[in-house]
Enzyme design. Structure first.
Site, PDB file in Angstrom:
ATOM      1  N   GLU A 152      -0.807  -5.508   3.037  1.00 38.54           N
ATOM      2  CA  GLU A 152      -0.988  -4.605   4.179  1.00 38.54           C
ATOM      3  C   GLU A 152      -0.630  -5.271   5.493  1.00 38.54           C
ATOM      4  OE1 GLU A 152      -4.969  -3.133   4.036  1.00 38.54           O
ATOM      5  OE2 GLU A 152      -4.473  -1.626   2.513  1.00 38.54           O
ATOM      6  N   SER A 175       0.852  -1.180   0.000  1.00 41.15           N
ATOM      7  CA  SER A 175       0.000   0.000   0.000  1.00 41.15           C
ATOM      8  C   SER A 175       0.897   1.242   0.000  1.00 41.15           C
ATOM      9  CB  SER A 175      -0.890  -0.013   1.233  1.00 41.15           C
ATOM     10  OG  SER A 175      -1.621   1.163   1.278  1.00 41.15           O
ATOM     11  N   GLY A 176       0.654   2.145  -0.957  1.00 42.00           N
ATOM     12  CA  GLY A 176       1.450   3.374  -1.036  1.00 42.00           C
ATOM     13  C   GLY A 176       2.680   3.228  -1.920  1.00 42.00           C
ATOM     14  N   GLY A 211      -2.579  -3.172  -2.160  1.00 45.31           N
ATOM     15  CA  GLY A 211      -1.278  -3.797  -1.886  1.00 45.31           C
ATOM     16  C   GLY A 211      -1.257  -4.552  -0.578  1.00 45.31           C
ATOM     17  N   THR A 269      -1.621   2.551  -8.026  1.00 45.89           N
ATOM     18  CA  THR A 269      -2.699   3.291  -8.694  1.00 45.89           C
ATOM     19  C   THR A 269      -2.113   4.322  -9.646  1.00 45.89           C
ATOM     20  OG1 THR A 269      -4.051   2.933  -6.760  1.00 45.89           O
ATOM     21  CG2 THR A 269      -4.782   4.637  -8.261  1.00 45.89           C
ATOM     22  N   SER A 278      -5.262   5.870  -0.594  1.00 46.68           N
ATOM     23  CA  SER A 278      -5.161   4.411  -0.658  1.00 46.68           C
ATOM     24  C   SER A 278      -6.414   3.814  -1.297  1.00 46.68           C
ATOM     25  CB  SER A 278      -4.983   3.871   0.752  1.00 46.68           C
ATOM     26  OG  SER A 278      -4.880   2.488   0.691  1.00 46.68           O
ATOM     27  N   SER A 279      -6.181   2.916  -2.260  1.00 49.82           N
ATOM     28  CA  SER A 279      -7.337   2.262  -2.898  1.00 49.82           C
ATOM     29  C   SER A 279      -7.902   1.272  -1.898  1.00 49.82           C
ATOM     30  CB  SER A 279      -6.894   1.520  -4.156  1.00 49.82           C
ATOM     31  OG  SER A 279      -6.056   2.325  -4.921  1.00 49.82           O
ATOM     32  N   ASN A 339      -0.967   5.555   3.120  1.00 51.23           N
ATOM     33  CA  ASN A 339      -1.162   6.215   1.813  1.00 51.23           C
ATOM     34  C   ASN A 339      -2.334   7.189   1.919  1.00 51.23           C
ATOM     35  OD1 ASN A 339      -1.505   6.899  -0.832  1.00 51.23           O
ATOM     36  ND2 ASN A 339      -1.794   4.807  -1.588  1.00 51.23           N
TER      37      ASN A 339
HETATM   38  N1  LIG Z   1       5.274   7.887 -10.065  1.00 51.46           N
HETATM   39  C1  LIG Z   1       4.973   8.680  -9.071  1.00 51.46           C
HETATM   40  N2  LIG Z   1       5.358   9.971  -9.080  1.00 51.46           N
HETATM   41  C2  LIG Z   1       5.067  10.792  -8.087  1.00 51.46           C
HETATM   42  N3  LIG Z   1       4.384  10.423  -6.996  1.00 51.46           N
HETATM   43  C3  LIG Z   1       3.960   9.146  -6.914  1.00 51.46           C
HETATM   44  C4  LIG Z   1       4.222   8.197  -7.955  1.00 51.46           C
HETATM   45  N4  LIG Z   1       3.680   7.026  -7.599  1.00 51.46           N
HETATM   46  C5  LIG Z   1       3.077   7.227  -6.401  1.00 51.46           C
HETATM   47  N5  LIG Z   1       3.242   8.496  -5.998  1.00 51.46           N
HETATM   48  C6  LIG Z   1       2.787   9.082  -4.744  1.00 51.46           C
HETATM   49  O1  LIG Z   1       2.505   8.050  -3.883  1.00 51.46           O
HETATM   50  C7  LIG Z   1       1.182   8.057  -3.419  1.00 51.46           C
HETATM   51  C8  LIG Z   1       0.648   6.659  -3.258  1.00 51.46           C
HETATM   52  O2  LIG Z   1       0.580   6.038  -4.492  1.00 51.46           O
HETATM   53  P1  LIG Z   1      -0.585   5.052  -4.899  1.00 51.46           P
HETATM   54  O3  LIG Z   1      -1.889   5.572  -4.427  1.00 51.46           O
HETATM   55  O4  LIG Z   1      -0.451   4.771  -6.300  1.00 51.46           O
HETATM   56  O5  LIG Z   1      -0.238   3.818  -4.093  1.00 51.46           O
HETATM   57  P2  LIG Z   1      -0.893   2.414  -4.148  1.00 51.46           P
HETATM   58  O6  LIG Z   1       0.174   1.454  -4.416  1.00 51.46           O
HETATM   59  O7  LIG Z   1      -2.011   2.454  -5.083  1.00 51.46           O
HETATM   60  O8  LIG Z   1      -1.429   2.217  -2.712  1.00 51.46           O
HETATM   61  P3  LIG Z   1      -2.719   1.462  -2.215  1.00 51.46           P
HETATM   62  O9  LIG Z   1      -2.404   0.028  -2.253  1.00 51.46           O
HETATM   63  O10 LIG Z   1      -2.894   1.936  -0.858  1.00 51.46           O
HETATM   64  O11 LIG Z   1      -3.764   1.875  -3.100  1.00 51.46           O
HETATM   65  C9  LIG Z   1       0.427   8.821  -4.449  1.00 51.46           C
HETATM   66  O12 LIG Z   1      -0.658   9.468  -3.859  1.00 51.46           O
HETATM   67  C10 LIG Z   1       1.472   9.812  -4.948  1.00 51.46           C
HETATM   68  O13 LIG Z   1       1.522  10.925  -4.089  1.00 51.46           O
HETATM   69 MG   LIG Z   2      -4.007   2.357  -5.024  1.00 52.35          MG
END
Ligand SMILES: Nc1ncnc2c1ncn2[C@@H]1O[C@H](COP(=O)(O)OP(=O)(O)OP(=O)(O)O)[C@@H](O)[C@H]1O
Ligand SMILES: [Mg+2]
Length: 1120
Positions: A405, A123-124, A403, A128, A176-177, A173
Site C-alpha cells: 500500500e 491492494s485491489g 497488498g 481475495t 479491501s481486506s 479497493n
Molecule cells: N478475477 C476477477 N474477476 C472479476 N473481478 C475481479 C477479479 N479479481 C478482482 N476483481 C475485482 O477487483 C476487486 C478487488 O479485488 P480484491 O478484493 O480481491 O483485491 P485484493 O487484492 O484482495 O485487495 P486488498 O489488498 O485491498 O484486499 C474485487 O472487488 C472485484 O470487483
Molecule cells: Mg483482499
C-alpha cells in the site's frame, strides 16, 4: 469403481487432448512468458496487454500464475470450466487459476506434499478474489458426500463473515481486506476436506474510529444499519441513519454496486451455516452496536478547583444505552472515561482525564472492542471448522494478505502491511530466484548467474533485532521519560541514517536535506515495490496499543458474556503489571511463524496485478503495470526459469515415482538411486539435452518432458491398476465363488436334509397309510380266514357231529344189532341150552315140569316184588306223590294199578278219620270248589280259611237280643256286610243273617230287621270274576221282599256266604241257586236297572275296592 472412473476420465482427457493438447494452441500472445521472444520489459507488458485485451487475464511464468484484475466478471469460472481443468496437466490448457489450483490439489492428494498458495499483489489487484476462486475450485473437485459437503460449506461460508467484519472500502479497493488471512485447509488421505484453521494478521483497527477521506469503516456497520429489521435495530438501540454516527465517514457511505442490506442477510446466513448459535450472533451484533455508539459519546471540559482540566460526558443518554446493551454499570463506565489509574508495584495512583485523553480513551476502547471481537470471530469460526479427527492430515494453505500500500498519508498500519509484503517477496525470492540458482551451483549443474534484486536488505532495515525500525520503535515505547513520535524519528535518524533504503530529512546523511518532498515529520523507505513515505505521528501510540486499565476492568465487569470474555486482563484477580507485547513485535513474531510455516510447504504463486487505479474494466495502464512487474521481479523470474530447469527431484523419490516405466527398475531397483534413474531415462529414450544429473537430484529442463513422463506413468498406473483390478477381481470372484460354493454345499445339505425329511415324512405317512391298509386288508383277510376257519370248524364240528352222530348211530345200531344178536344168540343159546338141557334132562322130568318151573319162577318174582314194595311203601298222606320205581317191565300195568289202589286206600283211610262236623265242613268246601274254582279270583284265598258261619255271636251279645228273639230258627250265617247305597255307591254296615228259610238284613247298631227274604224269592246271586267281595242278591220279581229291589252287598267272606246260601237254598227248595260270575251285571234298584261294572283300578286306597255311581245306569267298582 473409483479406479474405473479415473480410467474413463483419463480416456476422456485423452480424447480432449487430441482436440487441444497444449496452451500453445489458439494462444493469444504467449501463454507462458518463458516462451516470450525477445524477452524484455516492453515485450513482457505488450504480451500481458494483448492477452488482457482478449480477456486472457492469466499468464504463466513457468508454474507461477500472473493474474490481472479484469474488474468485471468473466465467464471463465463456470462449473464447465472446473470440469475442463479437472485432472489436466498444468500446461495442457490455456493459463488459468484453476490449473494452478488443480496442480496443487493433485500434488497434495497424489504425492502427499503439503501445499501453500501464496497470493500477492497490491491492494485491489484481486488477491481475495483469487483466494476464493482457489477455494471454490478445490471444493468443487474434492470428495463429495453429506459430511464433506458440510465441511466445504462451512469453509466457504467463513469468507463472507470475515469479509463483513474485516473488509472495508478504501480508495484503492471497494472490498479491501483490512486484515491478513492465512487459511489451512486440511484433507484426509483421499483428498476429502476435513476442516480448516484460519490465522488472522493485524486488523487495521484505527479504521474503526477514523477513515481517510473517500473511505468507509468496516462493512458490517453499514450492513447492520441498512439490512437489520426495525425490530432488530430497536433491540440494538440503533437508528438507520448513517449520519447519526460519528464513527461512520459520511462522504462515501454508499458504495456503487454494493447492496449492504443484501450482504447483511448473506452474513447472517453464513454465520448460521458456520455454526454460530443465535445468542452468539446476537452478542456479536450487540458489541458492534456498542462500538458504533461509543463514537457518539462526547466530552466537554470542566475546570476544577485545582486548576486542572477535567472532562465530562456531554449527553449521558448514549452512555446509558451502551450500558444497557452491554450490561455494564453506567457509573463504572463513566468513571473509566474520567479517571486513569496507574498501578505500580504497591502504589495505585488515580488521575483525572482531560477531554483529549477522554476521547483517546473512548477511541482506544472502540478499537480494542472491535479488534478483539474480530479475533474472537476467527477463533469461533476455527472452532466450527476444526477437523473432527486426529488422523494425519494433508494441508493446503491459502495466503491472502493485504497488498502493498502506498497512500498519501501512510501510517503505522501501512508500514506493517508493507513489511509483511517485503517478507512475502523475500520468500518468493528465496524459493524461486535465489534458492534455485544456489541449488544449481550446489548440485554442480552448469549455470550462469542471473542478477535480481534481493529485498533481504529492506527486511533487515525493518526487522533487525538491534537496528531495525521495529526494534527502535519498541525501544522508544519502553523507554522511561517523555516519549513522542518525534523522539522516535530522531532515534531512527541516528540509527538508520546510513541505510541505503532509509530516507529522512533530518538524518545525518545530508542527501535529503534539501528534499522538499520529504516533510520533517516523515521518513521514507525504498521498498522493493517503491518508495513509501510514512508519517511518524501515531507510531508510538499504535505500537503501544494502550487501553487504560480502568476501561478493561469496566468491560470485564460487563454483564455480557462475550464482552467479558474479550477483556480477560480486566479481571482484578489476574492483574499483570508486565507490559503486554507491542503491536509491532507481535506482528513480527506472527509473520516469522507464517514464513516458517510457508517454507515447510510446496509454494504455488499467484502474482496479482492491478491494470489501473480507477477500478475500471478494459483499462490497461502500462506505467502502473510496468511498475508492478518491476517490483515483483517478474522479468528476473522469467530469466531464471528460462535458463534453468523446470523440474528437479531427488533421485530416490524420482526413481520411486517413475520406476514402473522400466522393466529393470520395476518393481525393485537394487543399486544406487542415481544409477536407477539413469537406466530409467535411457530406457525411456529421453533426449540428453532435456535433463541433467545433479549431485543428489535429477534436473528436467522442459516441463513437457516431465508431463510426458507423467503421462507415461499415468498410463502405466492405469495398466497396473487394471492388473491389480484384474487380480483383485479374480481373487474377489474366486473368494466369492468359494464362499458361494461353500454356501451352496451348506444350503444344498440343508435343503437335502429338509427334502429328505419331507420325503421321509411323506414316505412315513404313506407307509403308515399303506401299512394301515395292508393291516386292515390282512386283518380282514385274517378275519375272513378266521370266519372261514370258524365256519369250517363249525361245519367240521357239525359234520363231525353228524359224522359222530352217524357213527354213534351206526355204532348204536351196530351195538343194538350186536346186542340183539347177542340177545338172540343168548336166547338161541338159552333155547338151545334149554333144549339141550331139556333133551338131556327130559328123561329126568315130568311132562309139565316146564310149566311148573315157569309158574314157580313167576311166583318167586311176584313174591320178591311184593316184599320189596312192602318195604318201599310211601307215607299215608294223600298229597304224597312218591311211588317206587317199577322193577320189571312185565309188571308195568300191575305197578300202576297198585299205585292207584294204594292212593284210594290211603284217601279212604284219611276220610275215615273225619267227624260229622268236619265232614260237613269239607262238603261245604267241596261245594265252594265246584262253584268257584278257576272262576273267581277271590277263591284261592278262601281255601285255607275255615267256614265259621256265625261270625257275630248274636246269642251272646245282649245288643242283639231283640234280633235273636225275632229269629227263632237256627242261624247259618251271621255276619256284618256292607250294603251299597244305590244312590251314591257308598256302603252302610248291615247284619246279614241266613237261616234255614230266610235271608235277613238287620241294622248293625240296633239289630232291627231291615229286610227279610224267603230263600224261595232269591233267584240269583251275581259277582265279578275279580278279587273283590261285592255280590248282588237278585230277588224274584213280584215277591214281597222285592219292593225295594235287589241287594248289592259286599262281604269279606263272600265265597263262604255264597256257598252256604247255595246249599241252604238247595236243601230247602230243592232248586239250584243261579250263581252268575261276570264283570258286568245288572241290578234292579226299585224300578231302575243299574249296571254294575268292575274295572281294574289304582291302588291308592290299598287293596280296598271302591264303588262310585257314574250315572243313573252305571255303578263302577274299581278293583285294585
Ligand atoms: N478475477 C476477477 N474477476 C472479476 N473481478 C475481479 C477479479 N479479481 C478482482 N476483481 C475485482 O477487483 C476487486 C478487488 O479485488 P480484491 O478484493 O480481491 O483485491 P485484493 O487484492 O484482495 O485487495 P486488498 O489488498 O485491498 O484486499 C474485487 O472487488 C472485484 O470487483
Ligand atoms: Mg483482499
Amino acid at each position: 469403481m473409483r479406479n474405473r472412473c479415473r480410467v474413463t476420465k483419463g480416456l476422456e482427457n485423452m480424447a480432449k487432448m487430441e482436440v487441444k493438447t497444449s496452451l500453445l494452441d489458439n494462444m493469444i500472445g504467449v501463454g507462458d512468458m518463458v516462451l516470450l521472444e525477445p524477452l524484455n520489459e516492453d515485450s513482457f507488458i505488450n504480451n500481458l496487454k494483448k492477452r488482457f485485451d482478449h480477456n486472457e487475464v492469466y499468464t504463466y511464468i513457468g508454474s507461477v500464475v500472473i493474474s490481472i484484475n479484469p474488474y468485471r466478471s468473466l465467464p471463465i469460472y463456470t462449473p464447465e470450466k472446473v470440469e475442463e481443468y479437472r485432472n489436466r496437466n498444468f500446461y495442457e490448457l490455456s493459463p488459468h487459476i484453476f490449473a494452478l489450483s488443480d496442480e496443487a490439489y493433485r500434488s497434495l492428494r497424489d504425492q502427499d506434499k503439503d501445499q501453500c498458495i501464496l497470493i500477492t499483489g497490491e491492494s485491489g489487484a484481486g488477491k481475495t478474489e483469487a483466494s476464493k476462486l482457489v477455494m471454490s475450485y478445490v471444493a468443487a473437485v474434492c470428495g463429495k458426500g453429506a459430511e464433506v459437503n458440510q465441511v466445504k460449506e462451512q469453509l466457504l461460508q467463513s469468507n463472507p463473515v470475515l469479509e463483513a467484519f474485516g473488509n472495508a472500502k478504501t480508495v484503492r479497493n471497494d472490498n479491501s481486506s483490512r486484515f491478513g488471512k492465512y487459511m489451512d485447509i486440511e484433507f484426509d488421505f483421499k483428498g476429502d476436506p476435513l476442516g480448516g484453521v484460519i490465522s488472522n494478521y493485524l486488523l487495521e483497527k484505527s479504521r474503526v474510529v477514523k477513515q481517510p477521506r473517500g473511505e468507509r469503516n468496516f462493512h458490517i456497520f453499514y450492513q447492520i444499519l441498512s439490512g437489520a429489521s426495525e425490530d432488530f435495530l430497536c433491540k440494538l438501540k440503533l437508528e438507520r441513519d448513517f449520519s447519526r454516527y460519528n464513527y461512520l465517514g459520511l462522504d462515501s457511505a454508499k458504495v456503487n454496486g454494493v447492496d449492504d442490506a443484501a450482504n447483511f442477510r448473506t452474513v447472517r446466513n453464513a454465520m448460521q451455516i458456520v455454526g454460530f448459535m443465535d445468542h452468539e450472533t446476537q452478542s456479536v451484533f450487540e458489541v458492534v452496536a456498542a462500538v458504533l455508539k461509543l463514537g457518539n459519546i462526547e466530552f466537554k471540559p470542566e475546570s476544577r478547583v485545582n486548576g486542572l482540566d477535567e472532562s465530562k460526558i456531554k449527553d449521558k443518554n448514549e452512555l446509558k444505552e451502551i450500558c444497557e446493551l452491554t450490561g455494564i454499570d453506567q457509573s463504572v463506565l463513566e468513571r473509566a472515561f474520567s479517571f486513569r489509574t496507574v498501578e505500580a508495584k504497591q502504589e495505585k495512583v488515580s488521575t483525572t482525564l482531560n477531554v483529549a485523553q477522554a476521547y483517546y480513551a473512548r477511541d482506544a476502547l472502540a478499537k480494542n472492542l472491535y479488534s478483539r471481537l474480530f479475533s474472537w470471530l476467527v477463533t469461533r469460526i476455527n472452532e466450527s471448522i476444526k477437523a473432527q479427527t486426529k488422523v494425519r492430515k494433508k494441508v493446503m494453505g491459502v495466503l491472502d494478505i493485504y497488498g502493498f500500500e502506498i497512500f498519501e498519508d501512510n501510517s503505522f498500519e501501512q508500514f506493517i502491511i508493507n513489511y509483511c509484503n517485503e517478507k512475502l517477496q523475500q520468500i518468493f525470492i528465496e524459493l524461486t530466484l535465489k534458492e534455485e540458482q544456489e541449488e544449481y551451483i550446489r548440485e554442480g549443474i552448469e549455470w550462469t548467474h542471473i542478477e535480481y534484486f534481493n529485498n533481504a536488505i529492506i527486511c533487515d532495515l525493518i526487522e533487525n533485532n538491534q537496528t531495525g525500525i521495529l526494534a527502535m520503535l519498541d525501544e522508544e515505547c519502553l523507554r522511561p521519560g517523555t516519549v513522542t513520535d518525534d523522539t522516535f524519528l530522531e532515534k531512527l535518524n541516528q540509527v538508520c541514517a546510513t541505510h541505503q533504503h532509509f530516507e529522512s530529512r533530518m538524518s545525518k546523511c545530508s542527501r535529503f536535506l534539501n528534499d522538499t518532498s520529504l516533510p520533517h515529520s516523515c521518513f521514507r523507505i525504498q521498498h522493493y515495490a517503491g518508495k513509501v513515505m510514512y508519517q511518524v505521528e501515531g507510531f508510538v501510540d499504535k505500537n503501544n496499543d494502550l487501553l487504560y486499565r480502568d476501561l478493561s476492568q469496566a468491560m470485564w465487569k460487563a454483564n455480557h458474556s462475550l464482552i467479558k470474555a474479550l477483556f480477560p486482563e480486566g479481571n482484578p484477580a489476574k492483574i499483570n503489571l508486565k507490559r503486554p507485547p507491542t503491536a509491532g513485535s507481535q506482528f513480527k513474531a506472527s509473520v516469522a511463524t507464517l514464513m516458517k510455516n510457508l517454507q515447510t510447504k510446496n509454494p504455488n504463486y499467484i502474482r496479482c496485478i492491478k491494470p489501473n487505479d480507477k477500478k475500471a474494466a478494459h483499462i490497461f495502464n502500462e506505467a502502473l503495470v510496468c511498475h508492478q512487474i518491476r517490483y515483483l521481479g517478474l522479468l528476473e523470474n522469467v530469466r531464471v526459469r528460462r535458463a534453468g530447469y523446470a523440474f528437479r527431484q531427488a533421485y530416490e523419490p524420482c526413481l520411486e515415482r517413475y520406476k514402473m516405466l522400466c522393466k529393470q527398475t520395476w518393481p525393485h531397483w537394487r543399486g544406487p538411486a542415481r544409477a536407477g534413474v539413469e537406466v530409467l531415462f535411457n530406457e525411456l529414450e529421453i533426449p540428453e539435452e532435456e535433463f541433467s544429473f545433479g549431485r543428489s537430484k535429477i534436473f528436467i529442463r522442459n516441463p513437457r518432458t516431465l508431463f510426458k513422463l507423467e503421462d507415461q506413468r499415468k498410463q502405466r498406473l492405469e495398466d497396473l491398476a487394471t492388473l491389480i483390478e484384474k487380480i483383485y477381481r479374480g481373487w474377489k470372484c474366486r473368494t466369492r465363488f468359494l464362499l458361494m460354493k461353500r454356501s451352496q454345499i451348506v444350503i444344498a445339505s440343508w435343503y437335502r436334509r429338509y427334502a429328505q425329511q419331507k420325503k421321509y415324512q411323506k414316505i412315513k405317512s404313506s407307509a403308515i397309510i399303506v401299512q394301515s391298509y395292508i393291516r386292515g386288508w390282512k386283518a380282514r383277510k385274517l378275519l375272513r380266514e378266521l370266519k372261514h376257519q370258524k365256519r369250517c370248524n363249525e361245519a367240521a364240528t357239525i359234520i363231525a357231529a353228524y359224522w359222530h352222530g352217524t357213527q354213534a348211530r351206526r355204532e348204536l345200531k351196530r351195538l343194538k344189532e350186536e346186542a340183539r344178536r347177542k340177545h338172540a344168540v343168548a336166547v338161541i343159546w338159552a333155547y338151545w341150552l334149554g333144549l339141550k338141557v331139556r333133551r338131556e334132562y327130559r328123561k329126568f322130568f315130568r311132562a309139565n315140569a316146564g310149566k311148573k318151573i315157569y309158574e314157580f319162577t313167576l311166583q318167586r318174582l311176584m313174591q320178591k316184588y311184593f316184599l320189596e314194595m312192602k318195604n318201599k311203601m310211601p307215607s299215608l298222606s294223600p298229597v304224597d306223590k312218591n311211588w317206587p320205581a317199577r322193577p320189571y317191565l312185565f309188571l308195568d300195568s300191575t305197578h300202576k294199578e297198585l299205585k292207584r289202589i294204594f292212593h284210594l286206600w290211603r284217601c279212604k283211610k284219611y276220610r275215615d278219620q273225619f267227624t260229622d262236623q268236619q265232614k260237613l265242613i269239607y262238603e261245604e268246601k267241596l261245594e265252594a270248589s265246584e262253584l268257584f274254582k278257576d272262576k273267581k279270583a277271590l277263591y284261592p284265598a278262601s281255601v285255607g280259611q275255615p267256614f265259621q258261619g256265625a261270625y257275630l255271636e248274636i246269642s251272646k251279645n245282649p245288643k242283639y237280643k231283640k234280633l235273636k228273639d225275632a229269629v227263632d230258627e237256627k242261624i247259618i250265617i251271621a255276619e256284618v256286610v256292607n250294603k251299597i247305597n244305590r244312590a251314591n255307591g257308598k256302603a252302610t254296615s248291615r247284619i246279614f243273617l241266613l237261616t234255614k228259610n230266610n235271608v235277613l238284613l238287620a241294622d248293625q247298631k240296633s239289630g232291627n230287621i231291615k229286610s227279610e227274604v224267603p230263600l224261595g224269592d232269591v233267584t240269583k246271586v251275581s259277582m265279578s270274576s275279580q278279587n273283590d267281595g261285592f255280590f248282588a242278591v237278585h230277588l224274584k220279581e213280584g215277591s214281597g221282599a222285592a219292593g225295594k229291589g235287589d241287594f248289592l252287598l259286599s262281604s269279606d267272606h263272600l265265597i263262604e256266604m255264597a256257598t252256604k246260601l247255595y246249599r241252604t237254598t238247595l236243601s230247602q227248595t230243592k232248586q239250584k241257586l243261579n250263581i252268575e260270575i261276570s264283570d258286568e251285571f245288572l241290578v234292579q234298584f226299585r224300578q231302575d236297572k243299574v249296571c254294575v261294572k268292575f274295572i281294574q283300578g289304582s291302588q291308592k286306597n290299598g287293596n280296598i275296592p271302591t264303588c262310585k255311581r257314574k250315572n243313573n245306569r252305571l255303578l263302577e267298582v274299581a278293583v285294585p
